[in-house]
Scaffold this motif. Structure first.
Motif, short mmCIF file in Angstrom:
data_model
loop_
_atom_site.label_atom_id
_atom_site.label_comp_id
_atom_site.label_asym_id
_atom_site.label_seq_id
_atom_site.Cartn_x
_atom_site.Cartn_y
_atom_site.Cartn_z
N MET A 1 3.60 3.20 13.42
CA MET A 1 2.21 3.13 13.16
C MET A 1 1.98 1.73 12.41
O MET A 1 2.72 1.29 11.50
CB MET A 1 1.59 4.25 12.33
CG MET A 1 1.41 5.52 12.94
SD MET A 1 0.32 5.33 13.95
CE MET A 1 -1.43 5.44 13.17
N SER B 1 0.17 -8.74 4.83
CA SER B 1 1.43 -8.21 5.30
C SER B 1 2.42 -9.33 5.72
O SER B 1 1.95 -10.48 5.66
CB SER B 1 0.91 -7.46 6.14
OG SER B 1 1.37 -8.08 7.69
N GLU C 1 -2.72 -12.85 12.66
CA GLU C 1 -3.86 -13.78 12.61
C GLU C 1 -4.01 -15.13 13.29
O GLU C 1 -4.91 -15.46 14.04
CB GLU C 1 -4.58 -13.78 11.05
CG GLU C 1 -4.93 -12.43 10.68
CD GLU C 1 -3.85 -11.68 10.12
OE1 GLU C 1 -2.69 -12.07 10.13
OE2 GLU C 1 -4.36 -10.38 9.80
N ASN D 1 7.69 3.79 11.33
CA ASN D 1 6.79 4.91 11.64
C ASN D 1 5.97 4.78 12.87
O ASN D 1 5.10 5.69 12.94
CB ASN D 1 5.97 5.40 10.43
CG ASN D 1 4.97 4.38 10.05
OD1 ASN D 1 4.74 3.30 10.75
ND2 ASN D 1 4.66 4.21 8.87
N GLY E 1 4.70 -2.35 11.54
CA GLY E 1 3.54 -3.21 11.68
C GLY E 1 3.43 -4.52 11.06
O GLY E 1 3.22 -5.49 11.72
N ALA E 2 4.13 -4.44 9.94
CA ALA E 2 3.97 -5.87 9.16
C ALA E 2 5.22 -6.64 10.08
O ALA E 2 5.11 -7.96 9.61
CB ALA E 2 4.57 -5.61 7.65
N LYS F 1 4.61 8.51 9.23
CA LYS F 1 3.53 8.22 8.25
C LYS F 1 2.80 9.47 7.83
O LYS F 1 2.63 10.51 8.64
CB LYS F 1 2.53 7.27 8.77
CG LYS F 1 1.97 6.47 7.82
CD LYS F 1 0.98 5.27 8.46
CE LYS F 1 0.17 4.65 7.51
NZ LYS F 1 -0.38 3.29 8.00
N GLY G 1 -0.29 -7.62 -0.82
CA GLY G 1 -1.64 -7.11 -0.24
C GLY G 1 -1.75 -7.68 1.01
O GLY G 1 -2.11 -6.69 2.15
N HIS H 1 1.00 -1.36 0.07
CA HIS H 1 -0.05 0.03 -0.09
C HIS H 1 0.91 1.47 0.08
O HIS H 1 0.42 2.40 0.02
CB HIS H 1 -1.00 0.00 1.08
CG HIS H 1 -0.08 0.01 2.62
ND1 HIS H 1 0.86 -0.94 2.64
CD2 HIS H 1 -0.30 0.63 3.66
CE1 HIS H 1 1.25 -0.67 3.99
NE2 HIS H 1 0.67 0.36 4.48
C1 LIG Z 1 -2.06 -10.38 6.98
C2 LIG Z 1 -2.57 -8.90 6.85
N1 LIG Z 1 -3.41 -8.54 7.95
C3 LIG Z 1 -3.89 -7.21 8.07
C4 LIG Z 1 -3.59 -6.59 7.09
C5 LIG Z 1 -4.26 -4.98 6.88
N2 LIG Z 1 -3.39 -3.88 7.01
C6 LIG Z 1 -2.86 -3.24 5.76
S1 LIG Z 1 -1.49 -2.36 6.04
C7 LIG Z 1 -1.72 -2.53 7.67
C8 LIG Z 1 -0.59 -1.85 8.62
C9 LIG Z 1 0.73 -2.12 8.16
O1 LIG Z 1 1.58 -1.39 8.94
P1 LIG Z 1 3.13 -1.09 8.51
O2 LIG Z 1 3.67 -2.20 8.10
O3 LIG Z 1 3.76 -0.43 9.82
O4 LIG Z 1 3.13 0.01 7.18
P2 LIG Z 1 2.73 1.54 7.32
O5 LIG Z 1 1.08 1.50 6.94
O6 LIG Z 1 2.87 2.14 8.74
O7 LIG Z 1 3.71 2.04 6.30
C10 LIG Z 1 -2.46 -3.55 8.12
C11 LIG Z 1 -2.66 -3.82 9.50
C12 LIG Z 1 -2.87 -6.61 6.01
N3 LIG Z 1 -2.72 -5.88 4.63
N4 LIG Z 1 -2.35 -8.24 5.99
#
Ligand SMILES: Cc1ncc(C[n+]2csc(CCOP(=O)(O)OP(=O)(O)O)c2C)c(N)n1
Length: 639
Positions: free
Chosen positions: A184, A124, A380, A182, A154-155, A289, A122, A81
């Motif tokens: 977040m 993470s 998950e 970041n 987050g990922a 972010k 898509g 994203h």
């Molecule tokens: C397996 C999975 N669970 C939940 C999501 C929903 N999701 C999309 S982006 C995101 C946050 C990702 O955070 P980070 O990796 O820190 O990237 P940032 O948006 O902060 O740049 C989440 C929880 C996903 N894409 N994949």
């Protein structure tokens, strides 16, 4: 209608590929970053899309394409994203305004879209595994391409990222992981790792020493191989001594950082240096972010993604005010509010979300009952087994997951929940075709994969009243697990009665009696049957409509009734046709040995791309037009 196309700045308009970027001087790169940022803000302010994450990695994106020889060198973006800048710099600037639109560019990297998109994403936490696979393939081919996985903090909370690092540290193949920190996720990041990263980034001693070590290394670089090796050894030893925990080093990665991720020049220099360092290494960069767009920096969750137009200076929404009635609540909000009401009456109720408190509307529960609400990070598998553990000790665990992300935890659903007959309630949001996020996010398989599991009820309400009542009934039911699925988007807007009523498990309801053709629907997509039924009635065709409510246990009495009173059955669901609700009906009819034709309407066995939900429903033929057509086809046969 011509779509608005943002105008690129003077440098950006001449960058059609990274080769054009490389023609620029290093001191022009910040200007490219500024133009790229403006271009993205301009586009998203009109057309919507993911936002904050891409703004946060602009400098990184420019530095990566400047230093690396893409697409031969491989960049793997986690989740994807944040890859808007990457798309724009790699030949897709002129099409960027079609991002996330039907037949337009995908909102995520996609292998069929560009050679620069090395891996489809898509979901993470996949980038290190995929990167390691590419690195090993490269080693086997004895080539020298570079592999860079870019993953957010987050990922990084996803277990798969650690499984990959554990493996990479042992295989010792050359790859770079860039940790974009970041602080977040979509919501504020959670967990012990977050604290660990915060400790590194705020430790004054560490940062001072790191800078000195880096300067020292810079001197040694020109001093030949032996000296460089000695310096690198010294740096590793010192970093290990002063980095709290030295987690990444323990996993076999050389750790570099933290580095300011908005200093494009520093990033460029670090990346150039790291190209010459072999083996697994991790560069920790710190970013903001939403960087460069004040409202997005301030309210980072809100600006993770935008769906309606906004003023590109102030961020103020430019969405047209809705005339008259308030829009109906989203299904996720009906769920979120019902859960608080149920939890107020039943203190055993606990709620679990894997990193989606906003997306799943769990915040009301988290605010009202913080001790009984758990954001477990992007995890998950853990979320499901954690819920099973809670259930094993008598807690009524409501696990809120998107259908697409529940796929990650299938083994946990079977092994930890179903086999032990634990009464976990799965609240499955984004069930069905989700729209602009596309194939990685469509929730098409949950009915099929859950139906196959014993000790599992699979239900879907046709409206928000029924969602509330199903949740209540599930909260009181302790004989097995229960999955209730509902789609992305708004509910019907009906007037809700106070409180809850128990519903009869495994029982559907008659919406309308008719003649010859009976449509059996599962879930909110039943509203399309009402629409089709009204249109057909104008042509004197009167269909029967049955809201089946349960795919498991299926309402066999109702099917018996339909078989006795109609000549044709059409089933309708927002999910794959393979093994879903329609299959459950057809299986029962087949077992009865009666010769009533069953037409299954659902999503075909194909990858469905992105678009609006309506466009996609129509494309696969499960919208009102498709229903009208199938009913007429069924009747043509009968005449
Ligand atoms: C397996 C999975 N669970 C939940 C999501 C929903 N999701 C999309 S982006 C995101 C946050 C990702 O955070 P980070 O990796 O820190 O990237 P940032 O948006 O902060 O740049 C989440 C929880 C996903 N894409 N994949």
């Amino acid at each position: 209608m011509d779509l608005y196309k943002p105008k690129p700045g003077p440098l950006l308009k001449n960058i059609d590929s990274p080769a054009d970027l490389k023609k620029l001087k290093p001191d022009q790169l910040q200007d490219v970053c500024d133009e790229l940022r403006e271009f993205i803000i301009d586009m998203v302010s009109v057309h919507g899309g993911h936002f904050g994450a891409s703004l946060g990695v602009i400098e990184l994106t420019v530095a990566l394409h400047y230093v690396y020889n893409t697409p031969d060198d491989k960049l793997i973006w986690d989740v994807g994203h944040q890859a808007y800048g990457h798309k724009i710099l790699t030949g897709r600037r002129e099409d960027f305004h079609t991002n996330r639109r039907y037949k337009g560019l995908s909102g995520f990297p996609k292998r069929t879209e560009s050679d620069y998109d090395t891996f489809g994403v898509g979901h993470s936490s996949t980038s290190i595994s995929a990167g390691l696979g590419m690195a090993i393939a490269r080693d086997l081919d004895q080539s020298d391409k570079k592999i860079v996985s870019i993953i957010g903090d987050g990922a990084m909370t996803g277990g798969m990222a650690f499984e990959a690092m554990n493996n990479a540290g042992a295989l010792k193949s050359d790859m770079l992981v860039i940790l974009n920190d970041n602080n977040m996720s979509i919501d504020p990041n959670v967990g012990a790792l977050k604290e660990y990263l915060a400790e590194i980034t705020t430790s004054k001693t560490f940062n001072l020493m790191r800078d000195e070590i880096y300067d020292l290394l810079g001197h040694f670089k020109t001093a030949g191989d032996k000296m460089r090796k000695a310096a690198s050894k010294l740096e590793r030893a010192m970093t290990a001594a002063i980095t709290p925990g030295a987690l990444f080093q323990a996993l076999g990665f050389k750790y570099y950082g933290p580095v300011d991720g908005h200093n494009v020049d520093a990033l460029r220099r670090h990346l150039e240096d790291l190209r010459t360092v072999s083996g697994p290494k991790l560069l920790h960069i710190v970013t903001v972010k939403g960087k460069g767009f004040a409202p997005a920096e301030r309210e980072q969750t809100k600006w993770h993604a935008q769906s309606s137009p906004f003023d590109k200076i102030t961020g103020k929404s430019l969405a047209k005010p809705v005339n008259g009635n308030k829009p109906a609540p989203k299904y996720q909000d009906v769920f979120g509010e019902a859960l608080v009401e149920l939890a107020a009456a039943n203190e055993d109720i606990v709620a679990i979300t894997p990193a989606m408190p906003s997306g799943s509307s769990l915040w009301p529960m988290m605010h009202t009952f913080p001790d009984r609400s758990f954001d477990v990070g992007i995890a998950e598998q853990h979320a499901v087994t954690f819920a099973a553990g809670l259930a094993s000790e008598g807690k009524k665990a409501f696990a809120a997951l998107y259908s697409t992300f529940l796929q990650r935890a299938y083994d946990q659903v079977i092994h930890d929940v179903a086999i032990q007959k634990l009464p976990v309630v799965f609240c499955i949001d984004r069930a069905g075709l989700v729209g602009a996020d596309g194939p990685t996010h469509h929730g098409l398989y949950d009915v099929s994969f859950l139906r196959a599991v014993p000790n599992m009820i699979v239900s879907s309400p046709m409206d928000e009243q029924d969602l509330r009542d199903m949740m209540y009934t599930a909260s009181e039911y302790n004989d097995s697990a229960w999955a209730v699925r509902y789609p992305r988007g708004r509910s019907t807007g009906m007037k809700l009665r106070e409180g809850f009523e128990k519903t009869e498990i495994g029982k559907g309801r008659i919406i309308k009696e008719g003649e010859k053709v009976a449509v059996l629907s599962f879930g909110p997509i039943g509203s399309y049957v009402i629409e089709a039924g009204t249109r057909l009635a104008e042509e004197q065709i009167h269909i029967g409509h049955f809201d089946m409510r349960y795919a498991k246990p299926i309402d066999t009495e109702m099917i018996d009734y339909v078989m006795a009173n109609y000549d044709r059955i059409i089933t309708l669901e927002d999910g794959t046709k393979l093994g879903g609700f329609g299959s459950a009906v057809a299986e029962y009819v087949a077992e009865k040995g009666l010769a009533i034709p069953v037409k299954i309407m659902g999503v075909p066995d194909a990858i469905i791309e992105h678009g609006t939900q309506k466009e996609l429903h129509d494309e696969v033929g499960i919208g009102p037009d498709g229903i009208v057509e199938q009913v007429k086809k069924a009747l043509d046969v009968l005449v």
